[in-house]
Design an enzyme around this catalytic site. Structure first.
Site: not given
Ligand code: SAH
Length: 235
Positions: A33, A54, A166
């Site tokens: 995704d 999305k 998020m």
């Molecule tokens: N499994 C992922 C998180 C999924 S939820 C993890 O472990 O990182 C998605 C959220 O992760 C986004 O809304 C944001 O808050 C954060 N996120 C993921 N990648 C990011 C990045 N490169 N920079 C900042 N926030 C990030």
């Protein structure tokens, strides 16, 4: 027949594990995704690519539909990679996918990833724990399922550092709640699109961070460790 549930890391393709690269090279099909960086898909040679996230103007597939796709592909192919941003078990609904596959008797291999919650601040020099400053951290969603009757997120966390994922959409409501338990002047650092060329850092306090121009995906980091970072960067 095996489905690899693989963490892709926070964006920088060099932050993918060797185990993830090996799984991608073996894959007949890759299900992915929204990833911070699609270059990671280049590690898969010749695999079929299926996007389940999305698209502009369209809704993302429902989790049940994704589970069905994974089950169908898992039964048909030798090796399927389900690639997820960060770590597959940190707000990635990876646990649900694992359970759905196992229920159908499909073997699952788990490949952890560098979660954005820790990996992104670390790449900047923002330690989530720091001797004498922070001995604990909490990682929490800023976007609890709005259809949930009983809210699990209460915002009364005791940890020295709070990392919100998020967290952009409801930043104002959430910081208002946190201020019931923490000083309004507590420093906050928001990192947009961490580890990517478009990375942006926004600094503020619990009281004023919601007034700044912030766009997702972003991490919200709250606590005195932000001052450690500010000092080394001379902000
Ligand atoms: N499994 C992922 C998180 C999924 S939820 C993890 O472990 O990182 C998605 C959220 O992760 C986004 O809304 C944001 O808050 C954060 N996120 C993921 N990648 C990011 C990045 N490169 N920079 C900042 N926030 C990030």
């Amino acid at each position: 027949m095996v489905v690899y549930l693989v963490g892709a890391g926070p964006g920088d393709p060099d932050l993918v594990t060797l185990k993830a690269v090996k799984a991608l090279k073996k894959a007949d099909v890759v299900v992915y995704d929204r990833l911070a960086n699609e270059e990671i898909l280049d590690y898969a040679n010749g695999a079929e690519m299926i996007y389940v996230g999305k698209r502009a103007g369209a809704h993302s597939k429902k989790q049940e539909e994704i589970n069905e796709i994974l089950i169908e592909l898992g039964k048909k192919h030798g090796a399927v990679v389900r690639l997820k941003g960060g770590d597959p078990f940190v707000f990635g609904r990876g646990g649900e996918e694992m359970l759905a596959l196992l229920e159908e008797g499909i073997p699952v291999e788990l490949v952890p990833g560098v979660t954005s919650a820790i990996g992104v601040p670390t790449t900047l020099g923002l330690p989530v724990t720091h001797r004498g400053v922070a001995t604990s951290f909490t990682v929490v969603t800023g976007h609890e399922d709005p259809t949930k009757k009983d809210k699990q997120v209460k915002w009364n966390y005791k940890a020295d550092t709070i990392v919100i994922l998020m967290g952009v959409g409801h930043l104002e409501e959430n910081t208002r709640e946190i201020m019931k338990y923490k000083d309004p002047n507590t420093p906050v650092c928001v990192i947009e699109k961490g580890t990517s060329p478009d990375e942006k850092i926004v600094l503020g306090t619990l009281e004023n961070i919601h007034q700044k121009d912030i766009n997702p995906p972003a991490l919200v980091i709250i606590g005195p460790v932000v001052d450690v970072f500010k000092n080394i960067k001379n902000f």
